[in-house]
Every structure is written in structure tokens, then in C-alpha cells.
Design a protein around this motif. Sequence first.
Motif, PDB file in Angstrom:
ATOM      1  N   LEU A   1       0.933  -1.203   0.051  1.00 43.95           N
ATOM      2  CA  LEU A   1       0.074  -0.180   0.033  1.00 43.95           C
ATOM      3  C   LEU A   1       0.833   1.186   0.004  1.00 43.95           C
ATOM      4  CD1 LEU A   1      -2.764  -1.016   2.660  1.00 43.95           C
ATOM      5  CD2 LEU A   1      -2.900  -1.094  -0.019  1.00 43.95           C
ATOM      6  N   TYR A   2       0.417   2.453  -0.226  1.00 45.50           N
ATOM      7  CA  TYR A   2       0.883   3.556  -0.043  1.00 45.50           C
ATOM      8  C   TYR A   2       1.558   4.222   1.129  1.00 45.50           C
ATOM      9  CZ  TYR A   2      -0.665   3.976  -5.030  1.00 45.50           C
ATOM     10  OH  TYR A   2      -0.932   3.784  -6.483  1.00 45.50           O
ATOM     11  N   GLN A   3       2.785   4.142   1.238  1.00 49.48           N
ATOM     12  CA  GLN A   3       3.395   4.471   2.442  1.00 49.48           C
ATOM     13  C   GLN A   3       3.158   5.763   2.840  1.00 49.48           C
ATOM     14  OE1 GLN A   3       5.486   2.444   4.356  1.00 49.48           O
ATOM     15  NE2 GLN A   3       6.190   0.819   2.751  1.00 49.48           N
TER      16      GLN A   3
ATOM     17  N   LEU B   1       0.150   7.548   2.443  1.00 47.87           N
ATOM     18  CA  LEU B   1      -1.011   7.794   2.693  1.00 47.87           C
ATOM     19  C   LEU B   1      -1.322   7.583   3.999  1.00 47.87           C
ATOM     20  CD1 LEU B   1      -2.769   6.870  -0.721  1.00 47.87           C
ATOM     21  CD2 LEU B   1      -2.290   9.442   0.060  1.00 47.87           C
TER      22      LEU B   1
ATOM     23  N   GLU C   1      -6.867   7.009   4.011  1.00 47.52           N
ATOM     24  CA  GLU C   1      -6.891   7.201   2.909  1.00 47.52           C
ATOM     25  C   GLU C   1      -6.564   6.090   2.078  1.00 47.52           C
ATOM     26  OE1 GLU C   1      -5.053  11.675   3.197  1.00 47.52           O
ATOM     27  OE2 GLU C   1      -3.739  10.122   3.283  1.00 47.52           O
ATOM     28  N   ASN C   2      -5.690   5.032   2.260  1.00 45.95           N
ATOM     29  CA  ASN C   2      -5.284   3.950   1.641  1.00 45.95           C
ATOM     30  C   ASN C   2      -6.658   3.205   1.440  1.00 45.95           C
ATOM     31  OD1 ASN C   2      -2.459   3.028   0.730  1.00 45.95           O
ATOM     32  ND2 ASN C   2      -1.870   3.853   2.875  1.00 45.95           N
TER      33      ASN C   2
ATOM     34  N   PHE D   1      -8.960   4.610  -1.194  1.00 42.21           N
ATOM     35  CA  PHE D   1      -8.449   4.612  -2.326  1.00 42.21           C
ATOM     36  C   PHE D   1      -8.847   3.050  -2.844  1.00 42.21           C
ATOM     37  CE2 PHE D   1      -5.102   2.887  -5.148  1.00 42.21           C
ATOM     38  CZ  PHE D   1      -5.133   3.947  -6.282  1.00 42.21           C
ATOM     39  N   VAL D   2      -8.504   2.127  -2.157  1.00 41.21           N
ATOM     40  CA  VAL D   2      -8.860   0.701  -2.413  1.00 41.21           C
ATOM     41  C   VAL D   2     -10.211   0.704  -2.868  1.00 41.21           C
ATOM     42  CG1 VAL D   2      -8.665  -1.689  -1.677  1.00 41.21           C
ATOM     43  CG2 VAL D   2      -6.882  -0.212  -1.313  1.00 41.21           C
TER      44      VAL D   2
ATOM     45  N   ALA E   1       0.642   5.200   6.680  1.00 43.53           N
ATOM     46  CA  ALA E   1       0.932   3.593   6.481  1.00 43.53           C
ATOM     47  C   ALA E   1       2.319   3.415   6.879  1.00 43.53           C
ATOM     48  CB  ALA E   1       0.571   3.167   5.272  1.00 43.53           C
TER      49      ALA E   1
ATOM     50  N   LYS F   1       0.893  -2.983   9.825  1.00 46.58           N
ATOM     51  CA  LYS F   1       0.733  -2.953   8.516  1.00 46.58           C
ATOM     52  C   LYS F   1       0.315  -4.097   7.944  1.00 46.58           C
ATOM     53  CE  LYS F   1       4.671  -0.115   7.460  1.00 46.58           C
ATOM     54  NZ  LYS F   1       6.224  -0.131   6.945  1.00 46.58           N
TER      55      LYS F   1
ATOM     56  N   ALA G   1      -7.325  -3.982   3.391  1.00 49.38           N
ATOM     57  CA  ALA G   1      -7.458  -3.734   2.221  1.00 49.38           C
ATOM     58  C   ALA G   1      -7.644  -4.977   1.037  1.00 49.38           C
ATOM     59  CB  ALA G   1      -6.116  -3.076   1.595  1.00 49.38           C
TER      60      ALA G   1
END
Length: 314
Positions: free
Chosen positions: A96-98, A100, A104-105, A108-109, A139, A147, A154
Motif C-alpha cells: 500500500l502507499y506509505q 497515505l 486514505e489507503n 483509495f482501494v 501507513a 501494516k 485492503a
Amino acid sequence: MTETAALSSDIAIDVHGLSKSFNGREVVHDLSMQVKRGTIYGFLGPNGSGKTTTIRMLCGLLTPDRGEGTCLGYDIRRDADRIKRHVGYMTQRFSLYQDLSVRENLEFVARLYGVREPRRAARDMIARIGLTGREEQLAGELSGGWKQRLALGACALPDPQLLLLDEPTAGVDPKARREFWNEIHALAAQGLTVLVSTHYMDEAERCHEIAYIAYGHLLAHGTVDEVIANSALTTWTVTGDDLNALAAELAGKPGLDMVAPFGTSLHVSGRDGTALEAAVAPYRQRAGLRWQHSEPSLEDVFIELMSRSRDNFQ
């Protein structure tokens, strides 16, 4: 087969004779297996033994050279794109985006997969995976265990029917691993099928069924109790003085298929009970040693299978 009929079958995966080679080397050989819906199915085996390749073929993410079968009722060769819409895949590496936040992650998913009301879906998943209070934390600032929870959330957010976990708890502490597996069991209880590769014996024992794959060959499969029983191992547990010296003496003797230290004891096992008894008889009366018959553990079976597996890349 219609979408509804495909997803309502009690059998999630049914494949026969799968084989796959890379650069002239056979990574998976003539593999057949069946996985029931709602099952947590664990894959064990040495590094490089074909576990990940097997998992990817089982769900249509990788086309086999030979063999056939279905995943979620769809043909693994013809319907790969349809299968992918119902599969969640969690890799070893956090993807995932570190930069964000947790929220937000997940939002987004949710948007990426067209989940209805993405903000609400993300909020509900945050509560479900125990990340309440960490919504705005980046994240990249989460610990390994957090994590993994986020990554699992997600994967589960689009409501897949099949979840693939590739050594999901590598480097995670025991408490976080246990909490992670509690969530996996909760998902399976709702009908989600989970394929997971792992090296941890305690995790394997939490699977409904397991398969041991060594260098492309399926050597054992079934429930943990079935795999242990079918191993036909007889095991002695030895405690006492200078077990390292005893292990060195016993190693390689006819009738002994495994000699391995376990904490302050030594496990001595063999598949031929009579030959095993003959091999250990001269040592049974040695002063300072205590010999006791014990049930073989899953780790005993794992080590014994590994000892007689041949690396096809050598």
C-alpha cells in the motif's frame, strides 16, 4: 455457468494434473487437489519448492503448462479474468502507499474496486481490523503487525471470495500473528476461502487443511491430524546429558529418518518402527539419558519430509 451458480458451489478449487516449468526446470509437477469453500488451506515446504507458483495456478493467475481445473466454478485457463474479480492477494511485501494515511489507503482501494460508499466502507473496515484511533496515521509509520492488518483489510474490502496470503506474517511478533489469524478465521467463518503459505508450525496448525510441497511435488495433504497419522512416523523424545553428541552418533544410522533437537530434548524418528527400535536399542540404557515414546509433531513430519526431498534446481 452463471456468476451466481459459480460462486454458490461448495467446492472453491478443483484442479487436476497441474504442471509448470520455467527455463526448462519443472517447478510444479502433476499436482491435483480440491479445496472446499470457507476452508483455510495452508501450504508448507522449503523455499523455492513451488508453493507460490502452485497458489497462482490454482486461482488462474498463472497458466499451467499442463492440467486443468476450476476456481470458484470458473475454468482456470479460459476464465482467468473472471476469477481475478473475486480474488484478494496479499504479498509478503507491504504494497500500500506509505505516504497515505490508513483511511486514505482504504478509501483509495474502495474507489478502485467500485465499492459503494467508499468512505463508509473504509470506516467500517478500520473498526473491523482494530485500527480505530489510527485512521490518520501514515501507513509508512505503522509497525509490522499494524501494516499486516491494514494490508489484510485492503484485500478484504472488495469482498473477495478467495484470499491468497503469501507468508503474510513474516517478521511479525507472536501477539500480532495471533490477532491476525483470529481475523482470518473470522473471514473464513463467513465463507471466504483462504490459501496461505507459511513456515510457522503454529500457523499451519491453525489451518483447516494443509499441503506439503517440496520442489514441485505434493508429498502430503489433509488435516494436520491426517498428515501426522499418514506419515507413519514413530518418535522417541530423548532428554538428558550431552544430546549434541548423541545426535551426532545417531545421524545417518539405518532406521533413523530424523534426528533433530527440540529445545532441551532430542526427537528421534523413523517410518519403520522395527528398524527404529533396533537402531536406538544400544543407546536406551546409556546413563544420563531418558527415552520416552511420543506422538510425532507436525514439525517432526515437516523436517522428515524435507530431509527426503530432492532439490530439482541442484
